[in-house]
Motif scaffolding. Structure first.
Motif, PDB file in Angstrom:
ATOM      1  N   LEU A 185      -7.207  86.267  47.010  1.00  0.00           N
ATOM      2  CA  LEU A 185      -5.924  85.551  47.158  1.00  0.00           C
ATOM      3  C   LEU A 185      -5.775  84.512  46.042  1.00  0.00           C
ATOM      4  O   LEU A 185      -4.729  84.408  45.400  1.00  0.00           O
ATOM      5  CB  LEU A 185      -5.878  84.881  48.541  1.00  0.00           C
ATOM      6  N   CYS A 186      -6.861  83.764  45.796  1.00  0.00           N
ATOM      7  CA  CYS A 186      -6.820  82.735  44.743  1.00  0.00           C
ATOM      8  C   CYS A 186      -6.659  83.374  43.370  1.00  0.00           C
ATOM      9  O   CYS A 186      -5.954  82.841  42.509  1.00  0.00           O
ATOM     10  CB  CYS A 186      -8.089  81.882  44.766  1.00  0.00           C
ATOM     11  N   ALA A 187      -7.326  84.515  43.182  1.00  0.00           N
ATOM     12  CA  ALA A 187      -7.257  85.166  41.868  1.00  0.00           C
ATOM     13  C   ALA A 187      -5.862  85.747  41.629  1.00  0.00           C
ATOM     14  O   ALA A 187      -5.365  85.740  40.498  1.00  0.00           O
ATOM     15  CB  ALA A 187      -8.313  86.267  41.772  1.00  0.00           C
ATOM     16  N   GLN A 188      -5.237  86.242  42.685  1.00  0.00           N
ATOM     17  CA  GLN A 188      -3.933  86.894  42.507  1.00  0.00           C
ATOM     18  C   GLN A 188      -2.775  85.907  42.481  1.00  0.00           C
ATOM     19  O   GLN A 188      -1.721  86.205  41.950  1.00  0.00           O
ATOM     20  CB  GLN A 188      -3.733  87.950  43.600  1.00  0.00           C
ATOM     21  N   ARG A 189      -2.973  84.741  43.069  1.00  0.00           N
ATOM     22  CA  ARG A 189      -1.898  83.738  42.974  1.00  0.00           C
ATOM     23  C   ARG A 189      -1.819  83.249  41.543  1.00  0.00           C
ATOM     24  O   ARG A 189      -2.777  82.783  40.981  1.00  0.00           O
ATOM     25  CB  ARG A 189      -2.156  82.541  43.892  1.00  0.00           C
TER      26      ARG A 189
ATOM     27  N   ALA B 289       0.740  75.783  55.770  1.00  0.00           N
ATOM     28  CA  ALA B 289       0.325  74.732  54.825  1.00  0.00           C
ATOM     29  C   ALA B 289       0.190  73.377  55.521  1.00  0.00           C
ATOM     30  O   ALA B 289      -0.548  72.512  55.057  1.00  0.00           O
ATOM     31  CB  ALA B 289       1.325  74.639  53.677  1.00  0.00           C
ATOM     32  N   GLN B 290       0.883  73.222  56.626  1.00  0.00           N
ATOM     33  CA  GLN B 290       0.757  71.962  57.383  1.00  0.00           C
ATOM     34  C   GLN B 290      -0.647  71.758  57.941  1.00  0.00           C
ATOM     35  O   GLN B 290      -0.985  70.664  58.384  1.00  0.00           O
ATOM     36  CB  GLN B 290       1.766  71.923  58.530  1.00  0.00           C
ATOM     37  N   LEU B 291      -1.454  72.817  57.912  1.00  0.00           N
ATOM     38  CA  LEU B 291      -2.841  72.684  58.358  1.00  0.00           C
ATOM     39  C   LEU B 291      -3.707  72.018  57.290  1.00  0.00           C
ATOM     40  O   LEU B 291      -4.901  71.827  57.488  1.00  0.00           O
ATOM     41  CB  LEU B 291      -3.411  74.067  58.713  1.00  0.00           C
ATOM     42  N   SER B 292      -3.110  71.676  56.169  1.00  0.00           N
ATOM     43  CA  SER B 292      -3.865  71.003  55.090  1.00  0.00           C
ATOM     44  C   SER B 292      -4.377  69.652  55.573  1.00  0.00           C
ATOM     45  O   SER B 292      -3.744  69.010  56.413  1.00  0.00           O
ATOM     46  CB  SER B 292      -2.951  70.752  53.886  1.00  0.00           C
ATOM     47  N   PRO B 293      -5.505  69.216  54.998  1.00  0.00           N
ATOM     48  CA  PRO B 293      -5.989  67.883  55.370  1.00  0.00           C
ATOM     49  C   PRO B 293      -5.114  66.793  54.753  1.00  0.00           C
ATOM     50  O   PRO B 293      -4.461  67.017  53.731  1.00  0.00           O
ATOM     51  CB  PRO B 293      -7.391  67.852  54.764  1.00  0.00           C
TER      52      PRO B 293
ATOM     53  N   LEU C 140      -2.636  68.491  48.040  1.00  0.00           N
ATOM     54  CA  LEU C 140      -3.425  69.403  48.877  1.00  0.00           C
ATOM     55  C   LEU C 140      -2.503  70.331  49.665  1.00  0.00           C
ATOM     56  O   LEU C 140      -2.761  71.528  49.822  1.00  0.00           O
ATOM     57  CB  LEU C 140      -4.299  68.598  49.848  1.00  0.00           C
ATOM     58  N   PHE C 141      -1.415  69.752  50.146  1.00  0.00           N
ATOM     59  CA  PHE C 141      -0.443  70.547  50.909  1.00  0.00           C
ATOM     60  C   PHE C 141       0.135  71.665  50.039  1.00  0.00           C
ATOM     61  O   PHE C 141       0.225  72.817  50.457  1.00  0.00           O
ATOM     62  CB  PHE C 141       0.687  69.637  51.428  1.00  0.00           C
ATOM     63  N   VAL C 142       0.509  71.312  48.815  1.00  0.00           N
ATOM     64  CA  VAL C 142       1.135  72.313  47.939  1.00  0.00           C
ATOM     65  C   VAL C 142       0.169  73.457  47.660  1.00  0.00           C
ATOM     66  O   VAL C 142       0.559  74.625  47.668  1.00  0.00           O
ATOM     67  CB  VAL C 142       1.631  71.667  46.619  1.00  0.00           C
ATOM     68  N   MET C 143      -1.098  73.140  47.443  1.00  0.00           N
ATOM     69  CA  MET C 143      -2.050  74.220  47.166  1.00  0.00           C
ATOM     70  C   MET C 143      -2.092  75.209  48.334  1.00  0.00           C
ATOM     71  O   MET C 143      -2.072  76.426  48.140  1.00  0.00           O
ATOM     72  CB  MET C 143      -3.446  73.628  46.906  1.00  0.00           C
ATOM     73  N   SER C 144      -2.132  74.661  49.552  1.00  0.00           N
ATOM     74  CA  SER C 144      -2.131  75.570  50.713  1.00  0.00           C
ATOM     75  C   SER C 144      -0.834  76.374  50.762  1.00  0.00           C
ATOM     76  O   SER C 144      -0.828  77.561  51.091  1.00  0.00           O
ATOM     77  CB  SER C 144      -2.246  74.779  52.018  1.00  0.00           C
ATOM     78  N   LEU C 145       0.254  75.694  50.429  1.00  0.00           N
ATOM     79  CA  LEU C 145       1.554  76.373  50.493  1.00  0.00           C
ATOM     80  C   LEU C 145       1.611  77.528  49.483  1.00  0.00           C
ATOM     81  O   LEU C 145       2.099  78.620  49.809  1.00  0.00           O
ATOM     82  CB  LEU C 145       2.681  75.352  50.222  1.00  0.00           C
ATOM     83  N   LEU C 146       1.090  77.292  48.285  1.00  0.00           N
ATOM     84  CA  LEU C 146       1.104  78.357  47.270  1.00  0.00           C
ATOM     85  C   LEU C 146       0.367  79.588  47.792  1.00  0.00           C
ATOM     86  O   LEU C 146       0.828  80.726  47.642  1.00  0.00           O
ATOM     87  CB  LEU C 146       0.432  77.885  45.974  1.00  0.00           C
ATOM     88  N   LEU C 147      -0.781  79.348  48.428  1.00  0.00           N
ATOM     89  CA  LEU C 147      -1.571  80.481  48.939  1.00  0.00           C
ATOM     90  C   LEU C 147      -0.886  81.124  50.143  1.00  0.00           C
ATOM     91  O   LEU C 147      -0.899  82.348  50.299  1.00  0.00           O
ATOM     92  CB  LEU C 147      -2.989  80.014  49.290  1.00  0.00           C
ATOM     93  N   ALA C 148      -0.280  80.295  50.966  1.00  0.00           N
ATOM     94  CA  ALA C 148       0.428  80.837  52.144  1.00  0.00           C
ATOM     95  C   ALA C 148       1.614  81.699  51.697  1.00  0.00           C
ATOM     96  O   ALA C 148       1.890  82.754  52.281  1.00  0.00           O
ATOM     97  CB  ALA C 148       0.902  79.696  53.045  1.00  0.00           C
ATOM     98  N   LEU C 149       2.291  81.269  50.647  1.00  0.00           N
ATOM     99  CA  LEU C 149       3.425  82.055  50.127  1.00  0.00           C
ATOM    100  C   LEU C 149       2.904  83.360  49.532  1.00  0.00           C
ATOM    101  O   LEU C 149       3.418  84.445  49.819  1.00  0.00           O
ATOM    102  CB  LEU C 149       4.174  81.257  49.052  1.00  0.00           C
TER     103      LEU C 149
END
Ligand SMILES: Cc1cc2nc3c(=O)[nH]c(=O)nc-3n(C[C@H](O)[C@H](O)[C@H](O)COP(=O)(O)O)c2cc1C
Length: 347
Positions: free
Chosen positions: A177-181, A204-208, A272-281
């Motif tokens: 997932l990280c490699a393909q984003r 993404a709201q699950l981010s710390p 931190l939130f945005v990083m989770s959001l990018l992966l969630a998207l």
């Protein structure tokens, strides 16, 4: 205008003297740097206006943040390993007072923040059976707890604390997932269902975040005209901004923070939130590209005006979201060697 009036004759005067010209150029660089530092003044004014908690403020923004801040200390304490002892005198009193203030202010009693506080107080009360409070505080603590716990019935689904679940074995999926984003800069005109964006945001709201206060706020724009006006203020969307059918503006609410000691938290937590959001998207078949918000205070104000973004929210970045064009290419964007970013301190 004034700048060129002053500088043009000086530039002309020093032109025949290379050493003097070099010194003037160096001075200009230093001056420019100092002029840019004025941007901190607007940060200072922003922090002064919004980053503080006043005891009189009974707004949802302030009470929800302070309530989470206080009861999170209890939640953490309830999870600590080692010999059990009484803890949490100050935060339990503060939490109970805030719960009462919440109710007094007529804020919703079905709000997850409020219910989270109640369930934490319930768990804390159960813990007191094992580690009772010292006699000098017992009456006050028990009476506050009983009063607060009468405000809402138990919600079993919100019980805290709960067992940690390890995720060993998921590395391959996560690494892929990280490699393909990748940051995508070629989009189709297909409109992204808003439900898909909401779903990704919910994940993404699950981010710390610092003390779990979740300062991030999202503004979603889908009107082409409004999106265009917002993108005009941003310098990194040339060549693909016009393709966007969805633009997010990621903000952080400064009222979430108790004072300017926390001045960097808006960026840390929202990042931190945005990083989770990018992966969630990405995991939902959507492509994205962060768009920097490195702008002057004037442009920042225009962003707030054009986006109808309240001034208590700091704009952290824009985020392009959409379906990648079938032919989309992405830069390789090589990463640095591990050794150049890691320093291992063995002792
Ligand atoms: C805070 C931030 C701001 C960025 N701003 C822009 C931008 O304005 N325009 C752009 O095309 N890419 C922008 N990017 C994307 C980066 O160029 C990209 O993340 C980086 O080169 C690594 O590539 P990758 O995302 O494809 O892995 C930004 C990324 C971040 C995190």
């Amino acid at each position: 205008m004034l700048k060129s009036l002053l500088l043009t004759p000086i530039n002309l005067a020093v032109k025949p003297f290379p050493a003097a010209k070099a010194r003037l150029d160096a001075a200009k660089i230093v001056l420019k740097r100092w002029v840019k530092l004025r941007h901190f003044i607007s940060d200072l004014l922003h922090a002064k206006s919004f980053m503080f908690w006043s005891a009189q403020d009974t707004s949802y923004a302030k009470l929800s943040s302070e309530l989470i801040f206080q009861y999170h200390k209890l939640e953490k304490g309830l999870c600590m390993a080692g010999p059990r002892r009484f803890f949490g005198r100050d935060p339990v009193i503060a939490t109970c007072r805030l719960v009462k203030r919440w109710s007094g202010a007529g804020l919703p009693s079905n709000d997850p923040v409020f219910l989270g506080a109640i369930e934490t107080l319930r768990a804390y009360r159960d813990r007191l059976a094992v580690t009772p409070p010292p006699p000098e505080h017992a009456t006050q603590i028990w009476s506050l707890l009983n009063e607060c716990l009468s405000l809402a019935p138990p919600t079993p689904s919100l019980t805290t604390p709960r067992p940690y679940q390890p995720s060993a074995g998921t590395a391959a999926t996560f690494d892929l997932l990280c490699a393909q984003r990748r940051s995508v800069r070629a989009y189709t005109t297909d409109v992204v269902p808003i439900s898909l964006i909401h779903e990704a945001i919910a994940t993404a709201q699950l981010s710390p975040s610092a003390c779990n206060r979740q300062p991030w706020r999202l503004h979603i724009y889908r009107d082409p005209q409004r999106t265009k006006h917002l993108l005009e203020l941003q310098n990194g969307n040339a060549g693909f901004g016009h393709q966007l059918t969805t633009l997010l503006v990621v903000c952080a609410d400064s009222r979430t923070f108790f004072d300017a000691t926390e001045r960097n938290e808006p960026y840390v937590d929202a990042g931190l939130f945005v990083m989770s959001l990018l992966l969630a998207l990405q995991s939902r078949g959507l492509a994205s590209c962060c768009l920097n918000w490195c702008v002057s205070p004037d442009t920042d104000q225009k962003g707030h005006d054009r986006g109808d973004i309240p001034s208590n929210e700091k704009i952290i970045m824009y985020l392009a979201v959409g379906y990648a064009d079938a032919q989309a290419m992405v830069p390789r964007s090589p990463r640095r060697n591990l050794e150049t970013v890691v320093t291992l301190h063995e002792q």
